[in-house]
Write a protein that holds these residues in place. Structure first.
Motif, PDB file in Angstrom:
ATOM      1  N   ASN A 101       0.830  -1.196   0.000  1.00  0.00           N
ATOM      2  CA  ASN A 101       0.000   0.000   0.000  1.00  0.00           C
ATOM      3  C   ASN A 101       0.867   1.250   0.000  1.00  0.00           C
ATOM      4  N   LYS A 102       0.222   2.369  -0.263  1.00  0.00           N
ATOM      5  CA  LYS A 102       0.926   3.633  -0.424  1.00  0.00           C
ATOM      6  C   LYS A 102       1.643   4.061   0.850  1.00  0.00           C
ATOM      7  N   ASN A 103       0.997   3.950   1.988  1.00  0.00           N
ATOM      8  CA  ASN A 103       1.619   4.368   3.247  1.00  0.00           C
ATOM      9  C   ASN A 103       2.872   3.558   3.548  1.00  0.00           C
ATOM     10  N   LEU A 114       4.700   2.064   1.339  1.00  0.00           N
ATOM     11  CA  LEU A 114       5.680   2.464   0.329  1.00  0.00           C
ATOM     12  C   LEU A 114       6.403   3.738   0.764  1.00  0.00           C
ATOM     13  N   ILE A 172      -4.210   2.957  -5.963  1.00  0.00           N
ATOM     14  CA  ILE A 172      -3.075   3.876  -5.903  1.00  0.00           C
ATOM     15  C   ILE A 172      -3.046   4.681  -7.196  1.00  0.00           C
ATOM     16  N   THR A 222       1.495   9.240  -6.673  1.00  0.00           N
ATOM     17  CA  THR A 222       2.455   8.505  -5.844  1.00  0.00           C
ATOM     18  C   THR A 222       3.877   8.764  -6.321  1.00  0.00           C
TER      19      THR A 222
END
Length: 192
Positions: free
Chosen positions: A6-8, A10, A31, A36
């Motif tokens: 997930n983005k967080n 990452l 995403i 991002t």
């Protein structure tokens, strides 16, 4: 660096480990790839990013280039080329695989065409085939010339211009000048 889901995760991993290269699978759900990418570049400003794509998406490739993506590879790349791609990007080279170079070159060719040639190309994309004279007329209408200005520019009589203008209107299926101008501006401003 590893795999993040997930983005967080990452962003946290990028901040902690400060990797030189990130391979970004563009098919990750939920995403926004471009946003991002922008955020990653802010977190680790020296980072180099490779988009791994399932297939060529022109908009994604072009936006990625604008945001400083260093490479674009397709999922079907073999392992040897995959490793070489990472090495090349690490050493500040750009990499493109599969159909992606063709996509970019086609886009560059469209950009480099003169306005009138670009108009002809875009009309053809819409299935409208025009003669050189019709193209001249439509282009000058796009530039918002009146019939007298078109006649002077093309060294023809105003009556001849009226005939050509009527023929050009029929060719594109629009019979009002302001609508033809609006149509031609739409054709010229459309990005393919």
């Amino acid at each position: 660096m590893g795999t993040t889901l997930n983005k967080n995760q990452l962003f946290k991993t990028a901040k902690e480990r400060k990797p030189d290269v990130i391979i970004f699978n563009t098919k990750v759900k939920n995403i926004n790839v471009i946003q991002t990418t922008i955020a990653l570049k802010r977190i680790v400003n020296h980072i180099k990013i490779i988009y791994m794509m399932q297939d060529c998406h022109q908009d994604l490739v072009l936006r990625g280039l604008e945001e400083g993506v260093n490479g674009f590879i397709l999922n079907n790349i073999n392992s040897r080329n995959f490793i070489n791609s990472i090495r090349n990007v690490y050493h500040s080279h750009y990499i493109l695989s599969g159909e992606i170079p063709k996509l970019i070159l086609n886009h560059i060719q469209i950009i480099q065409l003169q306005d009138k040639q670009r108009m002809k190309f875009r009309l053809l994309q819409r299935g409208i085939v025009v003669t050189l004279r019709e193209l001249d007329i439509l282009y000058l209408l796009y530039k918002e010339y009146n019939n007298k200005e078109i006649a002077i520019t093309l060294h023809l009589s105003e009556k001849t211009i009226r005939d050509y203008v009527s023929h050009a209107y029929k060719k594109i299926g629009i019979n009002k000048r302001n609508k033809v101008i609006k149509f031609s501006k739409n054709v010229m401003n459309k990005s393919y």
